[in-house]
Write a protein that holds these residues in place. Structure first.
Motif, short mmCIF file in Angstrom:
data_model
loop_
_atom_site.label_atom_id
_atom_site.label_comp_id
_atom_site.label_asym_id
_atom_site.label_seq_id
_atom_site.Cartn_x
_atom_site.Cartn_y
_atom_site.Cartn_z
N THR A 184 47.81 49.13 44.60
CA THR A 184 47.67 48.12 43.56
C THR A 184 48.94 48.02 42.74
N THR A 185 49.38 46.81 42.49
CA THR A 185 50.55 46.58 41.64
C THR A 185 50.15 45.66 40.50
N THR A 186 50.97 45.65 39.47
CA THR A 186 50.69 44.74 38.35
C THR A 186 50.79 43.28 38.81
N ALA A 187 51.64 43.01 39.80
CA ALA A 187 51.76 41.64 40.31
C ALA A 187 50.45 41.21 40.97
N ILE A 188 49.82 42.11 41.72
CA ILE A 188 48.55 41.79 42.37
C ILE A 188 47.48 41.54 41.32
N VAL A 189 47.42 42.41 40.31
CA VAL A 189 46.41 42.24 39.25
C VAL A 189 46.65 40.94 38.49
N ALA A 190 47.92 40.64 38.20
CA ALA A 190 48.24 39.41 37.48
C ALA A 190 47.80 38.19 38.26
N ALA A 191 48.03 38.20 39.57
CA ALA A 191 47.64 37.05 40.40
C ALA A 191 46.12 36.89 40.42
N ARG A 192 45.40 38.01 40.52
CA ARG A 192 43.94 37.93 40.57
C ARG A 192 43.35 37.52 39.23
N ALA A 193 43.98 37.96 38.15
CA ALA A 193 43.48 37.63 36.81
C ALA A 193 43.99 36.28 36.32
N LYS A 194 44.92 35.69 37.09
CA LYS A 194 45.53 34.40 36.73
C LYS A 194 46.25 34.48 35.38
N VAL A 195 47.01 35.56 35.22
CA VAL A 195 47.84 35.74 34.04
C VAL A 195 49.23 36.17 34.51
N SER A 196 50.19 36.22 33.59
CA SER A 196 51.53 36.67 33.93
C SER A 196 51.61 38.19 33.83
N LYS A 197 52.60 38.76 34.49
CA LYS A 197 52.81 40.20 34.37
C LYS A 197 53.11 40.56 32.92
N ARG A 198 53.80 39.69 32.22
CA ARG A 198 54.11 39.94 30.81
C ARG A 198 52.82 40.08 30.00
N THR A 199 51.82 39.26 30.31
CA THR A 199 50.54 39.35 29.60
C THR A 199 49.88 40.70 29.84
N ILE A 200 49.99 41.21 31.07
CA ILE A 200 49.42 42.52 31.37
C ILE A 200 50.10 43.59 30.52
N TYR A 201 51.42 43.54 30.43
CA TYR A 201 52.15 44.57 29.69
C TYR A 201 51.97 44.45 28.18
N THR A 254 49.14 53.09 35.14
CA THR A 254 48.30 54.26 34.87
C THR A 254 47.37 53.99 33.69
N ALA A 255 47.91 53.39 32.64
CA ALA A 255 47.10 53.06 31.47
C ALA A 255 46.03 52.03 31.83
N MET A 256 46.37 51.10 32.72
CA MET A 256 45.39 50.10 33.15
C MET A 256 44.28 50.76 33.97
N PHE A 257 44.64 51.71 34.83
CA PHE A 257 43.64 52.43 35.62
C PHE A 257 42.70 53.19 34.69
N ALA A 258 43.25 53.86 33.69
CA ALA A 258 42.43 54.61 32.74
C ALA A 258 41.47 53.69 32.00
N ALA A 259 41.94 52.49 31.65
CA ALA A 259 41.09 51.54 30.96
C ALA A 259 39.94 51.07 31.84
N VAL A 260 40.21 50.91 33.13
CA VAL A 260 39.15 50.53 34.09
C VAL A 260 38.09 51.62 34.16
N ARG A 282 38.75 43.22 34.96
CA ARG A 282 37.94 42.87 36.14
C ARG A 282 38.81 42.80 37.39
N ALA A 283 39.96 42.15 37.27
CA ALA A 283 40.85 42.03 38.42
C ALA A 283 41.40 43.39 38.83
N ALA A 284 41.73 44.22 37.85
CA ALA A 284 42.27 45.55 38.16
C ALA A 284 41.21 46.41 38.85
N HIS A 285 39.98 46.33 38.37
CA HIS A 285 38.89 47.09 38.98
C HIS A 285 38.72 46.71 40.44
#
Length: 219
Positions: free
Chosen positions: A43-60, A67-73, A29-32
């Motif tokens: 868009t950066t993973t840091a921005i998505v992490a902040a919006r999703a309220k998770v760590s960058k490590r959780t995203i990875y 790119t993989a996150m964009f494809a998933a969206v 949702r945050a990435a979208h």
């Protein structure tokens, strides 16, 4: 924490798999939102992490890279583009089936969401051709292939005569998405409604042209 008998208390709460699924959905949702607002480059993973309220490590842990996150969206929003596969026992007139298939019956909010994802796909594919290649290679985008499969299924049921499913699928994509991706965005609800009616009329003409059933004009 221990129970009265001195044994460790059982940890309560939802299973880890449920938590993982919820975190993944929060990331998507945050990435979208970020991709639509800022574009792929912005868009950066840091921005998505902040919006999703998770760590960058959780995203990875869920996505190899941006790119993989964009494809998933994109994959997550495919239902806004084509409602496929169709129910195997569906027996509506072909025009009514196509209206549902191409999501011409969705409400205003869903239509705006579809427009946003279509514009995102189109814009970023032009700016980053390698991103477009990745989307097709990973089948994050397979609208044309799904439409070919539907045409073949309808032909096997005797509801339509298809000489070349790939050509017919391309024609239908042009008819519908050529209208849904105008140079100027439509802001007024009446304009959007008129566009939907024009697309339906184009589909009627297509069906009459191939002598398919269920294409009679509506009263």
């Amino acid at each position: 924490m221990t129970e009265e008998n001195g044994h460790p208390a059982a940890r309560r709460g939802r299973p880890r798999s449920t938590g993982d699924a919820e975190r993944r959905q929060a990331i998507l949702r945050a990435a979208h939102e970020a991709f639509v607002e800022l574009g792929f480059a912005g868009t950066t993973t840091a921005i998505v992490a902040a919006r999703a309220k998770v760590s960058k490590r959780t995203i990875y842990e869920s996505f190899a890279d941006k790119t993989a996150m964009f494809a998933a969206v994109i994959r997550e929003h495919q239902h806004l583009i084509l409602d496929l596969p169709r129910p195997p026992d569906e027996n509506l007139p072909l025009l009514d089936t196509m209206i549902r298939l191409f999501r011409l019956d969705i409400d205003e909010d869903a239509e705006r969401s579809r427009e946003a994802i279509l514009n995102l796909m189109t814009k970023e594919s032009v700016l980053f051709p390698e991103l477009s290649d990745y989307l097709y290679e990973t089948e994050a985008i397979r609208s044309r292939e799904a439409l070919i499969e539907w045409l073949q299924e309808e032909a096997s049921r005797g509801r339509i005569v298809v000489e070349d499913p790939a050509v017919y699928a391309g024609m239908l994509m042009d008819i519908v998405f050529g209208a849904l991706l105008p140079r100027r965005r439509l802001q007024r609800a009446p304009d959007r409604a008129l566009r939907r009616e024009h697309i339906k009329k184009r589909l009627e003409i297509f069906l009459r042209g191939i002598h398919a059933g269920g294409a009679a004009p509506r009263p």
